[in-house]
Write an enzyme that holds these catalytic residues in place. Structure first.
Site, PDB file in Angstrom:
ATOM      1  N   HIS A  49       1.068  -1.203  -0.218  1.00 36.27           N
ATOM      2  CA  HIS A  49      -0.321   0.251  -0.019  1.00 36.27           C
ATOM      3  C   HIS A  49       1.161   1.551  -0.191  1.00 36.27           C
ATOM      4  O   HIS A  49       0.872   2.209  -0.751  1.00 36.27           O
ATOM      5  CB  HIS A  49      -0.653   0.024   0.943  1.00 36.27           C
ATOM      6  N   GLU A  52       2.280   1.426  -3.178  1.00 35.52           N
ATOM      7  CA  GLU A  52       1.162   2.810  -4.378  1.00 35.52           C
ATOM      8  C   GLU A  52       1.330   4.033  -4.239  1.00 35.52           C
ATOM      9  O   GLU A  52       1.646   4.439  -5.273  1.00 35.52           O
ATOM     10  CB  GLU A  52      -0.227   1.724  -3.862  1.00 35.52           C
ATOM     11  N   HIS A  53       1.372   4.391  -2.976  1.00 37.45           N
ATOM     12  CA  HIS A  53       1.139   5.628  -2.374  1.00 37.45           C
ATOM     13  C   HIS A  53       1.882   6.739  -3.305  1.00 37.45           C
ATOM     14  O   HIS A  53       2.299   7.359  -4.214  1.00 37.45           O
ATOM     15  CB  HIS A  53       0.972   5.959  -1.718  1.00 37.45           C
ATOM     16  N   GLU A 130      -4.271   7.715   8.195  1.00 38.68           N
ATOM     17  CA  GLU A 130      -5.179   7.175   7.448  1.00 38.68           C
ATOM     18  C   GLU A 130      -4.986   5.805   8.063  1.00 38.68           C
ATOM     19  O   GLU A 130      -6.664   5.289   8.574  1.00 38.68           O
ATOM     20  CB  GLU A 130      -4.720   6.395   6.388  1.00 38.68           C
TER      21      GLU A 130
END
Lengths: 423, 94
Positions: A49, A52-53, A130
């Site tokens: 993740h 991906e950011h 997040e």
């Protein structure tokens, strides 16, 4: 009649799946890697993740996130990405004449990202925020807790974004090592759907295959171990509403009965004519929000029920949900229920595939995870072939497994919840 | 002629216990209701034999009584009584 899609084997082991939809104005392109959070050990939790950011932060040719976004948004297109437990997807939807631009930007970010140390630190803060935000969203948190129970001690049971501890510790070297291991051509499927020229698309893709071609050396991921007994996890929070997830292990996306499971799920808890909705909300007025859902992976999956309820009615609502679950394995669903569930499932699938993005994802997902592509007609036939007897049979099989339940609410102890699910 | 619900006696007593607990939870009553009165209302439920004719009703009532003894919040006691009432409902003929 030949299928509407074509699969091309590419140099290095990547594959391209193309479907021409000549009546559309747009083309959608997807780069999907078989790399997701289930491949991460505890130390690397969240790295898929994180990558991906970071891949949207800048490349050598497009040095900032603004330039990446401008390239696509400047022609009216959309660009985004998502990380899942078994895959990571980067996609763009652009007016058809800009298909090459869409592919160029996507290949640029996955092959040439700078991974600037300052960007890594900034993004680390965003991801930590997040993760903390999810802690304040009980409806999301209760599902995460449920997945911890369904797959205890296994990466599938962990939040895709990792933990605060792991994300705080990930280094640039960790990120580079993971990307190098998994972002390789044999692990990549490219999908393209829309108004496109197949040969032109193939040529654009062939010119951009710069990732490593040797298979990644990552070890195969072990399946989760079987669950021994029912379990309940109550997280005490002074919330106005109780949030409950309960369910059982179910089928993988490779399982031949997955269509029957989907129909069972529809009858049980999809929409306002489902059994859970009619019983728990309409007849008993116990809960405002009640629905069921499934999740499927290569070797496992689950069937779950979510209930949002006044805390006083929490156990009563759980009992009512258990009655509906038991009912599915005790008698066959009624002919009109089955017919409605089939129409619902087939209709949803057809609506999903109206857009070029939907088709590109559908093809890419199947090629990457299943290794073969079914056409929509083949898929609809498999849904149509499910019988009421099939649903009862799989309900018995699935619901004989140990029930797992997570609860968030103002509860001082868990004994009444344990009693409700026999834990 | 409508069928008689064999569990209605227990249901009435559980509802009374719930009303008592809810008046504590909502701080609605003029008089202060003591835990002893709530425990007494739950024991009244447990005295009925029909709480044994449906699985788990007696166990939920026992849980509710324990919760009162342990000084658990009134909402928690109410939740357990609602569970007993629900179990009774599921065990009743349609």
């Amino acid at each position: 009649m030949p299928p509407p899609h074509r699969v091309h084997e590419l140099p290095g082991g990547a594959r391209l799946v193309v479907e021409s939809m000549p009546e559309r104005q747009s083309t959608s392109v997807v780069l999907m890697f078989g790399a997701g959070s289930r491949l991460e050990d505890d130390r690397l939790a969240g790295v898929s993740h994180f990558i991906e950011h970071l891949y949207f932060k800048g490349t050598k040719r497009r040095p900032s996130s603004k330039e990446i976004a401008d390239a696509i948004e400047g022609v009216g297109g959309f660009i985004n990405a998502s990380t899942d437990k078994e895959l990571t997807a980067y996609w763009a939807r652009v007016p058809s004449e800009h298909m090459e631009l869409g592919l160029d930007v996507l290949f640029d970010i996955i092959a040439n990202s700078k991974l600037d140390p300052a960007d890594i630190e900034r993004e680390r803060m965003v991801i930590l925020d997040e993760l903390r935000m999810y802690q304040d969203q009980p409806q999301d948190l209760v599902q995460n807790l449920f997945e911890e129970l369904i797959w205890p001690g296994h990466p599938l049971g962990r939040d895709i974004a990792g933990t605060e501890e792991s994300v705080s510790r990930l280094t640039r070297d960790d990120i580079l090592e993971y990307a190098d291991a998994h972002y390789r051509l044999p692990n990549l499927v490219i999908g393209a759907a829309g108004m496109l020229d197949e040969n032109a698309t193939l040529a654009v893709v062939r010119n951009r295959l710069s990732l490593r071609a040797d298979p990644d050396g990552a070890l195969a991921v072990a399946p989760p171990t079987p669950l021994e007994s029912p379990r309940v996890l109550v997280r005490r929070r002074e919330t106005e509403q109780a949030h409950i997830c309960l369910g059982v292990r179910a089928f993988s996306y490779m399982h031949p009965d997955r269509y029957a499971l989907d129909l069972l799920n529809t009858v049980l808890g999809e929409g306002m004519s489902s059994r859970l909705f009619l019983s728990i909300r309409e007849r008993l007025a116990l809960a405002y929000d009640v629905h069921s859902f499934t999740q499927k992976h290569r070797d496992t999956g689950y069937l779950g029920v979510y209930i949002g309820v006044d805390p006083k009615k929490a156990v009563d609502a759980v009992n009512a949900a258990m009655v509906e679950l038991r009912g599915l394995s005790e008698s066959e669903v009624l002919p009109d229920e089955l017919a409605r569930a089939k129409e619902f499932t087939k209709g949803r699938l057809r609506l999903e595939l109206e857009t070029t993005n939907g088709v590109a994802f559908w093809l890419t997902y199947q090629e990457l995870l299943l290794g073969e592509i079914k056409t929509i007609d083949e898929e609809l036939d498999l849904v149509e072939a499910v019988t009421a007897e099939d649903i009862k049979r799989i309900a018995r099989e699935v619901l004989s497994g140990p029930m797992q339940m997570s609860v968030i609410g103002p509860f001082a102890r868990d004994s009444a919840f344990r009693l409700a699910v026999g834990a | 002629m409508p069928g008689r619900d064999p569990h209605s006696g227990a249901a009435v007593r559980i509802r009374k216990a719930i009303a008592l607990v809810n008046s504590v939870a909502d701080e609605a009553g003029d008089e202060e209701i003591t835990p002893t009165e709530i425990a007494e209302a739950i024991r009244d439920c447990l005295e009925l034999t029909d709480v044994d004719s449906v699985p788990n009703v007696r166990r939920y009532l026992g849980e509710a009584l324990d919760a009162v003894s342990d000084g658990m919040p009134a909402d928690f006691v109410a939740m357990t009584l609602y569970a007993a009432l629900g179990a009774l409902r599921e065990g009743s003929p349609d």
